[in-house]
Each structure stands twice: as C-alpha cells, then as structure tokens.
Design a protein around this motif. Structure first.
Motif, PDB file in Angstrom:
ATOM      1  N   LYS A 177     -66.115 -19.453  -0.199  1.00 23.53           N
ATOM      2  CA  LYS A 177     -65.625 -19.381   1.206  1.00 23.53           C
ATOM      3  C   LYS A 177     -64.074 -19.410   1.072  1.00 23.53           C
ATOM      4  N   VAL A 178     -63.381 -20.170  -0.087  1.00 19.20           N
ATOM      5  CA  VAL A 178     -61.982 -19.852   0.093  1.00 19.20           C
ATOM      6  C   VAL A 178     -61.367 -18.546  -0.278  1.00 19.20           C
ATOM      7  N   ALA A 179     -62.251 -17.869  -1.366  1.00 20.58           N
ATOM      8  CA  ALA A 179     -61.883 -16.654  -1.769  1.00 20.58           C
ATOM      9  C   ALA A 179     -61.798 -15.554  -0.619  1.00 20.58           C
ATOM     10  N   VAL A 180     -62.730 -15.607   0.020  1.00 20.33           N
ATOM     11  CA  VAL A 180     -62.620 -14.561   1.359  1.00 20.33           C
ATOM     12  C   VAL A 180     -61.244 -14.788   1.997  1.00 20.33           C
ATOM     13  N   ILE A 181     -61.115 -16.139   2.534  1.00 17.55           N
ATOM     14  CA  ILE A 181     -59.971 -16.359   3.324  1.00 17.55           C
ATOM     15  C   ILE A 181     -58.711 -16.122   2.486  1.00 17.55           C
ATOM     16  N   GLY A 182     -58.673 -16.470   1.335  1.00 21.91           N
ATOM     17  CA  GLY A 182     -57.552 -16.328   0.466  1.00 21.91           C
ATOM     18  C   GLY A 182     -56.858 -15.043   0.073  1.00 21.91           C
ATOM     19  N   MET A 183     -57.975 -14.211  -0.240  1.00 23.03           N
ATOM     20  CA  MET A 183     -57.754 -12.888  -0.652  1.00 23.03           C
ATOM     21  C   MET A 183     -57.310 -12.089   0.520  1.00 23.03           C
ATOM     22  N   ALA A 184     -58.267 -12.079   1.736  1.00 19.45           N
ATOM     23  CA  ALA A 184     -57.879 -11.292   2.923  1.00 19.45           C
ATOM     24  C   ALA A 184     -56.383 -11.875   3.438  1.00 19.45           C
ATOM     25  N   GLU A 185     -56.122 -13.044   3.623  1.00 21.70           N
ATOM     26  CA  GLU A 185     -54.738 -13.500   3.989  1.00 21.70           C
ATOM     27  C   GLU A 185     -53.511 -13.008   3.160  1.00 21.70           C
TER      28      GLU A 185
END
Ligand code: UT7
Length: 336
Positions: A225-233
């Motif tokens: 969950k956090v990887a998707v958000i973190g990498m995209a942001e």
C-alpha cells in the motif's frame, strides 16, 4: 558560474548464471507459478551459488572499467548500496576496492535497502558536483539469497541476486547528467520489512537462529500500500519540480518489487507501459541492484539516447524512498 554536474559515463551489470524458476520453487514451498506470476510478475530469478555480494559487484564494475577504458587505480570513491554486505565489517566497498585494485579510492557502504542505489547515486553526484571528486563508482549489489528463508512462501518467491554499477564523472554540458534527486525516510515503517537478527539488538545466538531471525521478514500487504503511493508521489514530484509531463519522459526506471506496483506508479505518472523498464520477470527483486540492472540492460540494447529524460524511482525497507531525474548523455555501446 555554471554549476558542475555529475553524469553517467559508463554502466555495467551482472547476474549469476543459475536460474531459480517458479516451477522449482513449487517443489520447495506451497506455491505455484500462476500465483507468483499474477501477483508479482516474476517468472524466475538468479542465484549466486558460490561467492558473495562483492563478487557480483566486481563483475559489474569490470564492465564499467572496460567500457570507459580506464584502470581501477583512477577510481577515487566507491559507494556500495547493499543490505547483504559480505560481512558486517569491513565494508564491502573495502573488499571491492582490494579485489579490483582501486588503490587510490576510498569508499563506504550505504544501507537503504531497495532505495539504496538512489541514495548512493545522489551521494555520488554531490561528491562530483562539489568539485572534489571526478571519478566515483556507484554500485547497487545484493545477494538476497543469503538472507531469504526458502521455507517462507511470502518472501522466497520475490528475491534474486544481482549487481549494477555506474561511473559518475563531471558532465561536459551541465544540462546533462543527474539533474535532480528527492529522497525520503520514514523510520516508523521499520516494523513491516526487516531482518531482525544478527545486529547489536539481537546478536546471533542459537535462539535467534532457531527463531529464524536471520531472514527477511515482510508484511507484504502493508508495504504494498505505501510503496504504490510513495513511489508514485516522489516520481510525480520530481517531474513537477522539473516541469516535465508524461510525454517529456522517455523512460521510467522503477524499482522492481512487484509488477502491480510498477503499473500503478506508471498510471499515476501518466506514463505509458512501453516507456517503463521492466525486467522483474527475469530477475525478481534484487534490492539495490534493480535500477542499475534495468538501466544497463536497456543501454546495452541501444534503447537509451542522448538527451532523454529518465526518471528513476524506488521504495523499500526503512521505509526509504526516492526518485532521480537523469538526462542521459552516454552514447549507446554499438555507436561508440
Ligand atoms: O522491495 C521492497 C518493497 N517491497 C515491496 O514493495 C513488496 C510489496 N508487497 C507485495 O509485493 C505483495 O504484497 C506480495 C507479492 C508480497 C504478496 O501479494 P498480495 O497480493 O499482497 O498477497 P497476500 O500477502 O495478501 O496474500 C494473499 C493470499 C494469502 O492467502 P489467503 O489468506 O487469502 O488464503 C496468502 O497466504 O495468497 C497467499 N500467499 C501465497 N499463495 C501462493 C502468499 N504467498 C503465497 C505464495 N504462493 N507464494
């Protein structure tokens, strides 16, 4: 005064020959090829049967030196991103320095897990930009098979061994090279992806071995969950800071942890799939090596062109995450 800029003047990678396929993993744990491919995008990974992380790194570095046509004694700094150092100390950078004969270099290891290469690239670029150093080797190398529990189906399907290396030198044109970096850390994420045993908190004992504390532990769902958000942001942030739209970016080089994370990142950035470097199917997650491994393979195939904007992005244990913008300057090997 025009700022001094660091650029990649040579690149190389190495993966061991031994292949560990999904089918073979089926014989080791309760898993299946279909699950692994659909949930992660991985078909196989490479395993170093004998030797250590430094051996992977040396093979990648030899290609760098050969392409650049320089002797190892010209290298001034060696930065090694890894979570699988040959041993606690001395640093793997020291071991590599000796193995390649880089007698004039100092060096150090850097621990930032899957973001390690971007942390190391940023650090190396700053050393060049400072004007103090002109030949800095930046290495991402991991022998993940040395810390994978091949009885844990949650993690053993994910990781593989590999190494990638780049040489950073001052750019002849400040418009080219490592143009921008954004790096982040959130230590509260430490509980979701770690190797507990062997450090000063839990030194190796019979008990730590019995409790399987010398292996990777991951709460995959939480990290996902956090990887998707973190990498995209962070990738979007680097594009915005440099006034780039999806069309301006030639390649996205994402850390290769899971194909679904890669796809989600590209979608959020407005980058089409054909501009995303993906080799997770062949190598799995090689931690610090994924990004230079991709870059080096694409460069070898002649797919990187001078002047292309390339966005590198990663997310990993720590949590650590980050992105770099590189304006590519290195001619492809066929033309040089
Ligand atoms: O590189 C550093 C950063 N790391 C990452 O970015 C990794 C992030 N996480 C992931 O990539 C994914 O979470 C995984 C690939 C690790 C797992 O995928 P998931 O879709 O999150 O699966 P899950 O862990 O929620 O498991 C779903 C089901 C479970 O069964 P139930 O409870 O639904 O009956 C698991 O027990 O799949 C089961 N499962 C497996 N089945 C077959 C877990 N591992 C396996 C397996 N083979 N290897």
């Amino acid at each position: 005064m025009t700022p001094r800029r660091a650029t990649i003047t040579a690149i190389g990678h190495y993966v061991p020959e031994k292949v560990l396929s999904n089918k073979e993993l089926e014989k080791m744990v309760d898993t299946n090829d279909e699950w692994i491919r659909s949930r992660t995008g991985i078909r196989e990974r490479r395993i170093l049967a004998q030797g250590a992380t430094s051996d992977l790194a040396v093979k990648a570095i030899e290609k760098v030196l050969e392409f650049r046509g320089i002797n190892a004694t010209e290298i001034e700094v060696i930065i090694v991103a890894t979570v699988t150092p040959d041993m606690f100390f001395p640093a793997t950078a020291c071991i590599i320095q000796d193995k390649i004969g880089a007698h004039n270099a100092w060096g150090f290891d850097l621990s930032a897990a899957c973001s390690g290469f971007l942390y190391a690239l940023t650090t190396g670029a700053k050393l060049v930009e400072s004007g103090t150093y002109s030949k800095v080797l930046v290495v991402g190398a991991d022998k993940m098979s040395s810390i994978v529990d091949y009885k844990d189906r949650n993690t053993c399907i994910l990781f593989g061994d590999g190494a990638g290396a780049v040489l950073l030198e001052p750019s002849d044109d400040p418009g080219y090279g490592v143009l921008d970096n954004r790096l982040y850390t959130d230590g509260s994420g430490g509980a979701y992806l770690y190797m507990k045993g062997g450090g000063s908190l839990h030194p190796a004992t019979h008990e730590t071995v019995d409790k399987r504390m010398h292996y990777i532990y991951q709460d995959g769902k939480a990290v996902f969950k956090v990887a998707v958000i973190g990498m995209a942001e962070v990738a979007s942030e680097i594009m915005q800071r440099n006034n780039l739209k999806g069309d301006d970016v030639a390649w996205l080089v994402p850390h290769q942890a899971n194909l679904r994370i890669i796809d989600a990142t590209a979608d959020r950035m407005g980058i089409s799939r054909d501009k995303v470097m993906i080799n997770i199917d062949k190598y799995g997650n090689t931690t610090a090596a994924t990004i230079p491994l991709c870059l080096s393979e694409w460069w070898e195939c002649g797919k990187l062109k001078r002047g292309q904007n390339i966005v590198l992005a990663a997310f990993g244990a720590g949590y650590t995450w980050g992105a770099s913008l590189v304006k590519w300057s290195l001619a492809n090997p066929a033309k040089s």
